[in-house]
Motif scaffolding. Structure first.
Motif, PDB file in Angstrom:
ATOM      1  N   GLY A   1       0.791  -1.225   0.000  1.00 26.57           N
ATOM      2  CA  GLY A   1       0.000   0.000   0.000  1.00 26.57           C
ATOM      3  C   GLY A   1       0.819   1.269   0.000  1.00 26.57           C
ATOM      4  O   GLY A   1       0.311   2.331   0.386  1.00 26.57           O
ATOM      5  N   TYR A   2       2.079   1.194  -0.452  1.00 28.15           N
ATOM      6  CA  TYR A   2       2.917   2.394  -0.474  1.00 28.15           C
ATOM      7  C   TYR A   2       2.582   3.235  -1.702  1.00 28.15           C
ATOM      8  O   TYR A   2       2.616   2.755  -2.827  1.00 28.15           O
ATOM      9  CB  TYR A   2       4.392   2.005  -0.483  1.00 28.15           C
ATOM     10  N   ARG A   3       2.266   4.498  -1.505  1.00 33.38           N
ATOM     11  CA  ARG A   3       1.935   5.410  -2.597  1.00 33.38           C
ATOM     12  C   ARG A   3       2.832   6.646  -2.593  1.00 33.38           C
ATOM     13  O   ARG A   3       2.481   7.665  -3.157  1.00 33.38           O
ATOM     14  CB  ARG A   3       0.469   5.863  -2.482  1.00 33.38           C
ATOM     15  N   GLY A   4       3.981   6.557  -1.952  1.00 30.43           N
ATOM     16  CA  GLY A   4       4.865   7.706  -1.892  1.00 30.43           C
ATOM     17  C   GLY A   4       4.554   8.557  -0.680  1.00 30.43           C
ATOM     18  O   GLY A   4       3.561   8.361   0.039  1.00 30.43           O
ATOM     19  N   PRO A   5       5.408   9.535  -0.419  1.00 30.52           N
ATOM     20  CA  PRO A   5       5.172  10.395   0.753  1.00 30.52           C
ATOM     21  C   PRO A   5       3.910  11.241   0.588  1.00 30.52           C
ATOM     22  O   PRO A   5       3.546  11.652  -0.521  1.00 30.52           O
ATOM     23  CB  PRO A   5       6.432  11.261   0.803  1.00 30.52           C
ATOM     24  N   HIS A   6       3.263  11.506   1.696  1.00 34.49           N
ATOM     25  CA  HIS A   6       2.073  12.345   1.720  1.00 34.49           C
ATOM     26  C   HIS A   6       2.477  13.798   1.482  1.00 34.49           C
ATOM     27  O   HIS A   6       3.665  14.154   1.502  1.00 34.49           O
ATOM     28  CB  HIS A   6       1.361  12.162   3.078  1.00 34.49           C
TER      29      HIS A   6
ATOM     30  N   LYS B   1       8.287  12.664   8.580  1.00 32.14           N
ATOM     31  CA  LYS B   1       9.011  13.435   7.563  1.00 32.14           C
ATOM     32  C   LYS B   1      10.506  13.504   7.850  1.00 32.14           C
ATOM     33  O   LYS B   1      11.339  13.325   6.952  1.00 32.14           O
ATOM     34  CB  LYS B   1       8.416  14.841   7.487  1.00 32.14           C
ATOM     35  N   GLY B   2      10.886  13.748   9.108  1.00 32.86           N
ATOM     36  CA  GLY B   2      12.308  13.851   9.435  1.00 32.86           C
ATOM     37  C   GLY B   2      13.050  12.543   9.226  1.00 32.86           C
ATOM     38  O   GLY B   2      14.173  12.518   8.700  1.00 32.86           O
ATOM     39  N   SER B   3      12.423  11.416   9.604  1.00 29.54           N
ATOM     40  CA  SER B   3      13.066  10.116   9.404  1.00 29.54           C
ATOM     41  C   SER B   3      13.099   9.730   7.927  1.00 29.54           C
ATOM     42  O   SER B   3      14.051   9.097   7.456  1.00 29.54           O
ATOM     43  CB  SER B   3      12.320   9.037  10.216  1.00 29.54           C
ATOM     44  N   PHE B   4      12.048  10.129   7.186  1.00 33.89           N
ATOM     45  CA  PHE B   4      11.988   9.779   5.763  1.00 33.89           C
ATOM     46  C   PHE B   4      13.122  10.440   4.982  1.00 33.89           C
ATOM     47  O   PHE B   4      13.690   9.848   4.057  1.00 33.89           O
ATOM     48  CB  PHE B   4      10.627  10.198   5.192  1.00 33.89           C
ATOM     49  N   SER B   5      13.470  11.655   5.351  1.00 35.55           N
ATOM     50  CA  SER B   5      14.545  12.355   4.628  1.00 35.55           C
ATOM     51  C   SER B   5      15.915  11.749   4.910  1.00 35.55           C
ATOM     52  O   SER B   5      16.853  11.973   4.155  1.00 35.55           O
ATOM     53  CB  SER B   5      14.543  13.842   5.004  1.00 35.55           C
ATOM     54  N   ARG B   6      16.046  10.979   6.008  1.00 40.23           N
ATOM     55  CA  ARG B   6      17.330  10.392   6.354  1.00 40.23           C
ATOM     56  C   ARG B   6      17.495   8.971   5.817  1.00 40.23           C
ATOM     57  O   ARG B   6      18.549   8.358   6.014  1.00 40.23           O
ATOM     58  CB  ARG B   6      17.505  10.379   7.878  1.00 40.23           C
ATOM     59  N   LEU B   7      16.466   8.422   5.181  1.00 40.78           N
ATOM     60  CA  LEU B   7      16.568   7.071   4.662  1.00 40.78           C
ATOM     61  C   LEU B   7      17.589   7.018   3.520  1.00 40.78           C
ATOM     62  O   LEU B   7      17.685   7.935   2.691  1.00 40.78           O
ATOM     63  CB  LEU B   7      15.208   6.590   4.147  1.00 40.78           C
TER      64      LEU B   7
ATOM     65  N   PHE C   1      17.586   4.771   1.074  1.00 39.02           N
ATOM     66  CA  PHE C   1      16.905   4.411  -0.164  1.00 39.02           C
ATOM     67  C   PHE C   1      15.404   4.520   0.068  1.00 39.02           C
ATOM     68  O   PHE C   1      14.922   4.430   1.213  1.00 39.02           O
ATOM     69  CB  PHE C   1      17.286   2.999  -0.635  1.00 39.02           C
ATOM     70  N   LYS C   2      14.692   4.748  -0.983  1.00 35.81           N
ATOM     71  CA  LYS C   2      13.247   4.922  -0.885  1.00 35.81           C
ATOM     72  C   LYS C   2      12.548   3.579  -0.788  1.00 35.81           C
ATOM     73  O   LYS C   2      12.930   2.621  -1.463  1.00 35.81           O
ATOM     74  CB  LYS C   2      12.728   5.662  -2.120  1.00 35.81           C
ATOM     75  N   PRO C   3      11.497   3.497   0.002  1.00 34.47           N
ATOM     76  CA  PRO C   3      10.692   2.263   0.013  1.00 34.47           C
ATOM     77  C   PRO C   3       9.918   2.131  -1.287  1.00 34.47           C
ATOM     78  O   PRO C   3       9.538   3.130  -1.903  1.00 34.47           O
ATOM     79  CB  PRO C   3       9.759   2.453   1.215  1.00 34.47           C
ATOM     80  N   GLU C   4       9.697   0.916  -1.692  1.00 27.08           N
ATOM     81  CA  GLU C   4       8.951   0.630  -2.910  1.00 27.08           C
ATOM     82  C   GLU C   4       7.939  -0.464  -2.636  1.00 27.08           C
ATOM     83  O   GLU C   4       8.144  -1.321  -1.760  1.00 27.08           O
ATOM     84  CB  GLU C   4       9.898   0.203  -4.040  1.00 27.08           C
TER      85      GLU C   4
ATOM     86  N   THR D   1      14.321   3.689  11.003  1.00 30.25           N
ATOM     87  CA  THR D   1      15.271   3.290   9.962  1.00 30.25           C
ATOM     88  C   THR D   1      14.668   2.155   9.156  1.00 30.25           C
ATOM     89  O   THR D   1      13.847   1.386   9.670  1.00 30.25           O
ATOM     90  CB  THR D   1      16.615   2.842  10.565  1.00 30.25           C
ATOM     91  N   LEU D   2      15.103   2.077   7.915  1.00 32.22           N
ATOM     92  CA  LEU D   2      14.564   1.062   7.008  1.00 32.22           C
ATOM     93  C   LEU D   2      15.707   0.547   6.151  1.00 32.22           C
ATOM     94  O   LEU D   2      16.505   1.325   5.623  1.00 32.22           O
ATOM     95  CB  LEU D   2      13.475   1.675   6.107  1.00 32.22           C
ATOM     96  N   GLU D   3      15.786  -0.758   6.036  1.00 34.72           N
ATOM     97  CA  GLU D   3      16.835  -1.357   5.218  1.00 34.72           C
ATOM     98  C   GLU D   3      16.263  -2.576   4.509  1.00 34.72           C
ATOM     99  O   GLU D   3      15.306  -3.194   5.000  1.00 34.72           O
ATOM    100  CB  GLU D   3      18.043  -1.759   6.078  1.00 34.72           C
ATOM    101  N   PRO D   4      16.813  -2.892   3.363  1.00 37.26           N
ATOM    102  CA  PRO D   4      16.287  -4.065   2.651  1.00 37.26           C
ATOM    103  C   PRO D   4      16.593  -5.335   3.412  1.00 37.26           C
ATOM    104  O   PRO D   4      17.558  -5.415   4.177  1.00 37.26           O
ATOM    105  CB  PRO D   4      17.022  -4.024   1.308  1.00 37.26           C
TER     106      PRO D   4
END
Length: 529
Positions: free
Chosen positions: A44-49, A71-77, A79-82, A108-111
């Motif tokens: 259900g990922y549709r990009g940032p709001h 928003k602050g954590s998203f800018s530090r990722l 790679f982008k989630p897909e 944090t997010l990692e593959p």
């Protein structure tokens, strides 16, 4: 019968409001799951709001949990989630009291292992390769000696210093640096914008347009280099009109921009070496070529000089060339005096022979002879004139006699001629009327025949006459080629047309129509009009 004992009566339980209970649950959950790592598939990922936050879900084959990245954590990722990517999310579990839901707040997010990233990278590579972005025939050759080099990299790293230092050592040229982020959120967009920006420079603008581009970054992990696998970066590199060298990572690191670029360098220093030649080597080569040229010129001059000398030795001297003419001149000069004397003697003898015939008695005899001849001619002319005058007098007398008898004879002849003229006039009038009638009937018959054979009657029946650009009737389709101008004449007018790609090639054999048979005599009788 009561289901509750005195000690378990509901009236002894503490009462909570809904807000208090929801807050207590929230605190309990957050304390129990303050820091967790969850492995699952993004759904259900549709990009940032529009607010900058990202909302989606993590799921496996049995359960599903809502997730949010602020928003602050998203800018530090890195790679982008897909959608559909299997990831490992690190964060905390919290609840949303407004709807009695719980969710994980991802920090944090990692593959989920390198295999997932490699699978995504391979899928993207196949997709872009199928579009032809990696084809070898699309790659442009690098200029031998560029005047301006554009470098797209981080302005603070060691990469830009290595490139500038290497270019200065090999062949100093003008370098234009476009500073970009080479890692993290938005780095791919900045690199693509830099490539498009360099291509948008005007050749005569305030900032010179580069002859070659270098996209460079130091080494790192697959996640660190992930921006250069971004699709927007690959498409910008493939669409660049300026030759592009990719120098991302170390020699063993491969990214998708390496496939789309015109040349791949193993290191940023190697990219600088590919961009410019070594000035000292060029100078040495020029000096060597100059020395070879001078030696070749000297040898050529020596060969030419020896050839000229050999030709000079083979040529005869001036005395030899002038010996024969001089001899002829001397012989002619020697015989000139003797020839003049002989010529004078010959002329004198011819004059004496001619003067011997010019005696006075000979002249007198010749004059007497010519005078006698003139006298004879005068006598003969007098006799001829007298005979002619006698003939004219005789004819004049006969004419006078006939003239006296002329009036009566003329009157009689005139009357006879008048009667005969009247008769001839009547006959001529009758013959003329008959001849006019016959000719009128013949013309009418010919006109009827002409009308019956005219192609215009055929056009009235729905047929058409095709003429070429010279106005001549077209007798067959084979005589027309593609793109020929033709005129189609109908009963009510003419239409211009152009033959198609089929040209005049006959499509199928058909029987001759009545319009074609009628058009042939119309062509033969065109001169009657």
């Amino acid at each position: 019968m009561s289901f509750f004992s005195d000690t378990d009566s509901p009236s002894n339980l503490a009462e909570y409001s809904v807000s208090e209970l929801s807050g207590s649950i929230k605190r309990t959950v957050e304390q129990a799951f303050d820091q967790v790592r969850v492995r699952g598939e993004i759904s259900g990922y549709r990009g940032p709001h529009s607010s900058g936050h990202a909302y989606f879900s993590l799921k496996d084959d049995k359960a599903r949990i809502d997730a949010v990245i602020w928003k602050g954590s998203f800018s530090r990722l890195r790679f982008k989630p897909e959608e559909g990517m299997e990831v490992i999310a690190t964060g905390k579990i919290t609840t949303f009291p407004g709807s009695s839901k719980y969710q994980i707040v991802i920090e944090t997010l990692e593959p989920a292992g390198a295999g997932a990233l490699m699978a995504l990278l391979e899928e993207r590579r196949r997709k872009l390769a199928a579009e032809g972005l990696f084809d070898a025939e699309r790659k442009k050759p690098l200029p031998f000696l560029p005047h301006v080099i554009g470098v797209i990299t981080s302005p603070t790293g060691a990469v830009i210093r290595d490139i500038l230092h290497r270019i200065a050592d090999r062949f100093p040229v003008h370098v234009v640096v476009w500073p970009v982020k080479v890692q993290g959120e938005g780095s791919g967009q900045e690199v693509a914008a830099a490539i498009d920006g360099f291509n948008g420079f005007e050749p005569s603008g305030p900032i010179p347009r580069p002859d070659v581009l270098i996209v460079a970054r130091g080494g790192g992990s697959l996640e660190d280099l992930w921006s250069f696998n971004d699709e927007i970066v690959v498409r910008a590199a493939a669409a660049s009109n300026i030759p592009l060298i990719s120098a991302v990572g170390h020699e063993t690191d491969w990214t998708l921009i390496d496939h789309a670029s015109d040349r791949r360098a193993p290191t940023p220093t190697g990219a600088a070496e590919m961009a410019v030649p070594v000035k000292a080597d060029l100078e040495a080569e020029i000096a060597s070529l100059t020395a070879r040229l001078r030696g070749a010129m000297a040898r050529q001059m020596d060969n030419r000089r020896q050839g000229v000398r050999a030709l000079a030795r083979a040529l005869p001297s001036l005395d030899q060339l002038l010996a024969l003419p001089r001899r002829r001149f001397d012989e002619a000069a020697t015989g000139l005096g003797r020839g003049l004397q002989m010529n004078t003697v010959n002329k004198r003898r011819a004059f004496e022979r001619t003067a011997a015939h010019l005696r006075p008695d000979m002249l007198i005899a010749r004059i007497t002879e010519r005078r006698q001849r003139v006298t004879d001619h005068l006598l003969r002319a007098d006799r001829i004139v007298e005979r002619r005058l006698d003939q004219l007098r005789a004819r004049l007398s006969a004419f006078d006699v006939s003239l006296r008898a002329t009036p009566a004879r003329i009157k009689t002849q005139t009357e006879r001629a008048g009667d005969r003229l009247k008769g001839l006039a009547l006959r001529a009038q009758s013959a003329l009327a008959g001849d006019l009638s016959r000719r009128r009937a013949l013309v009418q018959a010919q006109d009827r025949m002409l009308q019956s054979l005219s192609y215009r009657n055929v056009l009235k029946r729905g047929y058409a006459l095709v003429r070429d650009e010279d106005g001549a009737p077209v007798k067959g389709a084979a005589s027309l080629g593609p793109g020929r101008a033709i005129a189609i004449e109908f009963n009510d007018g003419t239409v211009d047309a152009v033959t198609g790609s089929g040209g005049g090639a006959p499509r199928k054999k058909v029987a001759k129509t009545e319009a074609v048979e009628a058009a042939k005599p119309a062509t033969r009788q065109g001169s009657l009009f």
